[in-house]
Design a protein around this motif. Structure first.
Motif, PDB file in Angstrom:
ATOM      1  N   ALA A 123      52.953  33.233  -7.181  1.00 42.53           N
ATOM      2  CA  ALA A 123      51.683  33.261  -7.641  1.00 42.53           C
ATOM      3  C   ALA A 123      50.691  32.879  -6.568  1.00 42.53           C
ATOM      4  N   ASP A 124      51.060  31.835  -5.728  1.00 42.92           N
ATOM      5  CA  ASP A 124      50.221  31.535  -4.407  1.00 42.92           C
ATOM      6  C   ASP A 124      49.607  32.673  -3.724  1.00 42.92           C
ATOM      7  N   GLN A 125      50.855  33.535  -3.193  1.00 35.84           N
ATOM      8  CA  GLN A 125      50.700  34.649  -2.369  1.00 35.84           C
ATOM      9  C   GLN A 125      49.985  35.682  -3.163  1.00 35.84           C
ATOM     10  N   LEU A 126      50.217  35.902  -4.171  1.00 35.81           N
ATOM     11  CA  LEU A 126      49.598  36.915  -5.087  1.00 35.81           C
ATOM     12  C   LEU A 126      47.967  36.729  -4.962  1.00 35.81           C
ATOM     13  N   GLU A 127      47.758  35.309  -5.384  1.00 31.09           N
ATOM     14  CA  GLU A 127      46.279  35.022  -5.307  1.00 31.09           C
ATOM     15  C   GLU A 127      45.492  35.228  -3.892  1.00 31.09           C
ATOM     16  N   TRP A 128      46.258  34.741  -3.069  1.00 28.08           N
ATOM     17  CA  TRP A 128      45.773  34.982  -1.549  1.00 28.08           C
ATOM     18  C   TRP A 128      45.704  36.461  -1.306  1.00 28.08           C
ATOM     19  N   LEU A 129      46.557  37.475  -1.601  1.00 26.35           N
ATOM     20  CA  LEU A 129      46.376  38.863  -1.350  1.00 26.35           C
ATOM     21  C   LEU A 129      45.308  39.231  -1.984  1.00 26.35           C
ATOM     22  N   GLU A 130      45.067  38.859  -3.423  1.00 23.91           N
ATOM     23  CA  GLU A 130      43.943  39.480  -4.037  1.00 23.91           C
ATOM     24  C   GLU A 130      42.489  39.221  -3.083  1.00 23.91           C
ATOM     25  N   LYS A 131      42.559  37.970  -2.965  1.00 22.64           N
ATOM     26  CA  LYS A 131      41.482  37.459  -2.005  1.00 22.64           C
ATOM     27  C   LYS A 131      41.262  38.171  -0.713  1.00 22.64           C
ATOM     28  N   ASP A 132      42.336  38.494  -0.132  1.00 19.89           N
ATOM     29  CA  ASP A 132      42.198  39.002   1.133  1.00 19.89           C
ATOM     30  C   ASP A 132      41.709  40.284   1.232  1.00 19.89           C
ATOM     31  N   LEU A 133      42.038  41.048  -0.006  1.00 22.04           N
ATOM     32  CA  LEU A 133      41.691  42.381   0.052  1.00 22.04           C
ATOM     33  C   LEU A 133      40.239  42.683  -0.662  1.00 22.04           C
ATOM     34  N   SER A 134      39.512  41.695  -1.247  1.00 24.92           N
ATOM     35  CA  SER A 134      38.536  41.747  -1.835  1.00 24.92           C
ATOM     36  C   SER A 134      37.362  42.030  -1.119  1.00 24.92           C
ATOM     37  N   GLY A 190      64.439  45.323  -4.782  1.00 25.15           N
ATOM     38  CA  GLY A 190      63.067  45.341  -4.999  1.00 25.15           C
ATOM     39  C   GLY A 190      62.474  44.018  -5.284  1.00 25.15           C
ATOM     40  N   THR A 191      61.416  44.070  -5.655  1.00 26.53           N
ATOM     41  CA  THR A 191      60.652  42.848  -5.886  1.00 26.53           C
ATOM     42  C   THR A 191      59.971  42.625  -7.240  1.00 26.53           C
ATOM     43  N   ASP A 192      60.617  41.485  -7.911  1.00 24.32           N
ATOM     44  CA  ASP A 192      59.943  41.461  -9.347  1.00 24.32           C
ATOM     45  C   ASP A 192      58.647  41.306  -9.659  1.00 24.32           C
ATOM     46  N   ASP A 193      57.574  40.948  -8.932  1.00 23.99           N
ATOM     47  CA  ASP A 193      56.141  40.832  -9.172  1.00 23.99           C
ATOM     48  C   ASP A 193      55.498  41.487  -8.491  1.00 23.99           C
TER      49      ASP A 193
END
Length: 311
Positions: free
Chosen positions: A181-192, A218-221
């Motif tokens: 979750a932490d990395q996904l949140e960071w990724l969303e902000k990084d691309l925004s 594969g990667t589950d999320d």
């Protein structure tokens, strides 16, 4: 971690790529990315325009089993290929499993080999780089001092945005990778806020699409991460882990895996489990060869041409 250069034309798109067991060489000019195999670059280098970068993966320095008695030596061969290029790439991406057992000596040996090139190297860890008692501390101490969380980061280079993702933390044998979750949140902000016309290159160790679930390829999320990338016109996802070339195009996102510089693995499902694949000695370098892949905006079928180290 940042690596900023004067922005180039952000309207372009990734066009062509070359894939290699020794590495994959890319050229980017005016927002257009094209590629040549390493052997081709030695024989007939293209006129210097834009920039190039190169991918190396799964060097497994320290591995010394029958599938390859000296993975350090074949990693050196890969670096020698790079050194022979008349036009050097701007930088190198290493997509994980730098070492076999996360030992300090293995990291030292790998460092000494890649430093011969004299170029910036951007790393992500593989699961074999997370085996020390600190569960990745040895890797982070060397390569993660300016990264976020477990080692993720991004940088811009001449109009292209590069994103390094980590999907090997707490990986169980045979289990799928995970971003968390932490990395996904960071990724969303990084691309925004980035224009949808900007080319994006994502690199990770385990594939961000399910190549073979029974072996954890594969990667589950990953679906959540890919949802943030769908609005961009050109997205290329690079990874290693499975030690063989495979590809998938899904909308505007092109996925590619790279061969190892150490040893091949069986095709998913063709055997009881993944792992080093022993081939006759005279065939090993043909399994670590060069494959050229050509595509436009990730929307057309990829044409592959193999060029092996043996030739």
């Amino acid at each position: 971690m940042t690596h900023d250069d004067t922005p180039g034309d952000r309207r372009g798109f990734l066009k062509c790529m070359a894939w290699a067991g020794t590495g994959a060489l890319f050229t980017v000019s005016g927002g257009l990315a094209s590629s040549i195999g390493l052997d081709q670059a030695v024989a007939a280098p293209a006129k210097a325009q834009g920039f190039t970068f190169l991918q190396i993966s799964d060097s497994h320095v320290g591995f010394n089993k029958p599938a390859n008695p000296d993975a350090k030596a074949t990693y050196q061969e890969a670096v020698s290929k790079i050194l022979s290029l008349p036009q050097k790439p701007d930088f190198i991406l290493h997509t994980g499993d730098i070492t076999q057992l996360s030992k300090d000596q293995e990291f030292d040996d790998a460092d000494q080999i890649i430093k011969q090139v004299g170029l910036p190297v951007f790393h992500v860890p593989g699961e074999h780089d997370m085996l020390d008692e600190g569960a990745g501390k040895a890797y982070l101490d060397r390569f993660g001092k300016e990264t976020k969380g477990a080692g993720w980061y991004s940088f811009d280079h001449k109009g292209v945005h590069f994103v390094a993702l980590i999907n090997v933390v707490n990986l169980k044998a045979g289990g799928m990778g995970s971003l968390g979750a932490d990395q996904l949140e960071w990724l969303e902000k990084d691309l925004s806020g980035r224009p949808s016309s900007q080319p994006i290159v994502v690199f990770a160790h385990i594939p961000l699409w399910t190549v073979y679930a029974d072996w954890g390829w594969g990667t589950d999320d990953a679906a959540q991460a890919l949802s943030y990338l769908k609005r961009f016109g050109s997205v290329t996802v690079l990874n290693g882990h499975i030690h063989q070339i495979t590809q998938k195009v899904e909308g505007n996102i092109a996925f590619h895996t790279a061969r190892s510089t150490a040893f091949p693995q069986p095709v998913g499902g063709q055997g009881p489990s993944p792992g080093p694949l022993k081939v006759p000695t005279e065939q090993l370098r043909s399994m670590l060869g060069i494959t050229t892949a050509t595509f436009v905006r990730g929307r057309e079928p990829i044409a592959l041409v193999d060029q092996t180290l043996a030739t």
